[in-house]
Design an enzyme around this catalytic site. Sequence first.
Site, PDB file in Angstrom:
ATOM      1  CB  SER A 255      35.470  45.249  35.909  1.00 15.74           C
ATOM      2  OG  SER A 255      34.385  44.907  35.057  1.00 15.74           O
TER       3      SER A 255
ATOM      4  CE1 TYR B 246      37.497  39.208  35.641  1.00 16.03           C
ATOM      5  CE2 TYR B 246      35.243  40.217  34.840  1.00 16.03           C
ATOM      6  CZ  TYR B 246      36.783  40.456  35.027  1.00 16.03           C
ATOM      7  OH  TYR B 246      37.325  41.208  34.815  1.00 16.03           O
TER       8      TYR B 246
ATOM      9  CE  LYS C 237      38.415  42.079  38.160  1.00 19.69           C
ATOM     10  NZ  LYS C 237      39.721  41.681  38.370  1.00 19.69           N
TER      11      LYS C 237
END
Length: 338
Positions: A125, A151, A155
């Site tokens: 992302s 979150y 990544k």
Amino acid sequence: MKTILVTGGAGYIGSHTCVELLNSGYNVIVMDNFSNSKPEVIKRVERIAGKSIKLYETDMLDYDKVCRIFEENRISAVIHFAGLKAVGESCEKPAAYYYNNICGIMEIIRAMIKYGCNKLVFSSSATVYGTDNPAPYVEDMPVAAASSSPYGNTKIMIERILADICAVNPDWSVVLLRYFNPIGAHESGIIGDNPVGIPNNIFPYIQKVSVGKLPILRVFGNDYDTPDGTCIRDYIHVVDLVKGHLCAVDYVMKNKGCEPVNLGSGKGTSVLELITAFEEASGAKIPYEIQGRRAGDIAVTYANAEKALRLFSWKTLYDINKMCADGWNFIKNNPNGI
Ligand code: NAD
Ligand code: UFG
């Protein structure tokens, strides 16, 4: 014919990817635990492509079951979508996010090592660029030490894990695809973004407002340093995004190492411009009210998309009007979701 394992293949991006893989002549195996999707999605993918998918209802945390998939199939490469993705929820339940996303990919990697599969495309992302890098984001900018959410941290951590594995295993090939803001739907209108509950992201929220399932859109902040005061994002049609995955699969088949690659259009659109584009494409009215800023939002993010063009000969084809028209086509046909 090459066989691709698509983890999280019943989800929003995974389902669109399966369509394109089938259309391009790949065998497709989907592994999903349906925590954020439904088996019906796979039936719809098969209907669009006119081909079938081998489906495993499997949790990626279950190592023995993951191994069984590799045991029973000769998998050429893995596209890894499976994961939890709600930024706000990850701040409330960090342990659940770290367990699912980090331990989950570790089980996939362990199985890949055991069965000699060393080609992986990972859903990363733009959030890995953090808050200090200025837009447009370029792949060789430093990755943030930490993101504003657990979150985002998953990544960053997974990118690190995969880079470390490639550094000592010269046979491995990984592409880290850094997505900007995927929106829209397949033009058939039978698959699309279908989140469970109230959407976090702006586009599915607008879709629900457009069919009267939610009363009003809240615009988070109009006092940013941008031309109309609202945040600017690099929206990308999900089908364009997916075509980038097919390029990445082709790339890992022919190359070694670990490559981060942005998937974005390189063009920014403000929240108010997105609302106007959706209203024009749909003819629906999107009532909205300006609220305070949302914690963690950055004013402007968009990609430098030159590396994807150089490495993959890939660039986006669809503009914001097509994204909105296809998103509208999906929601008007599926006002209650799939
Ligand atoms: P999604 O929630 O629609 O799809 C994810 C799929 O993974 C779901 O079908 C879910 O059931 C499955 N899953 C979750 N945990 C699992 C587990 N333990 N075992 C097996 N299956 C599991 O999400 P999406 O929008 O399609 O996103 C796919 C990937 O792309 C995610 O990793 C997400 O973090 C990443 N990503 C998405 C966006 C975006 O805006 N949609 C942006 C950047 C990155
Ligand atoms: N927004 C609203 N109202 C809403 C939802 C969002 O005004 O109801 C605004 C946000 O404030 C932001 C813009 O719309 O300015 C886009 O917000 P999204 O939540 O749709 O997307 P983000 O850019 O915040 O994040 C998305 C994904 C992340 C990913 C990131 C970069 O949710 O997972 O893109 O790829 F990390």
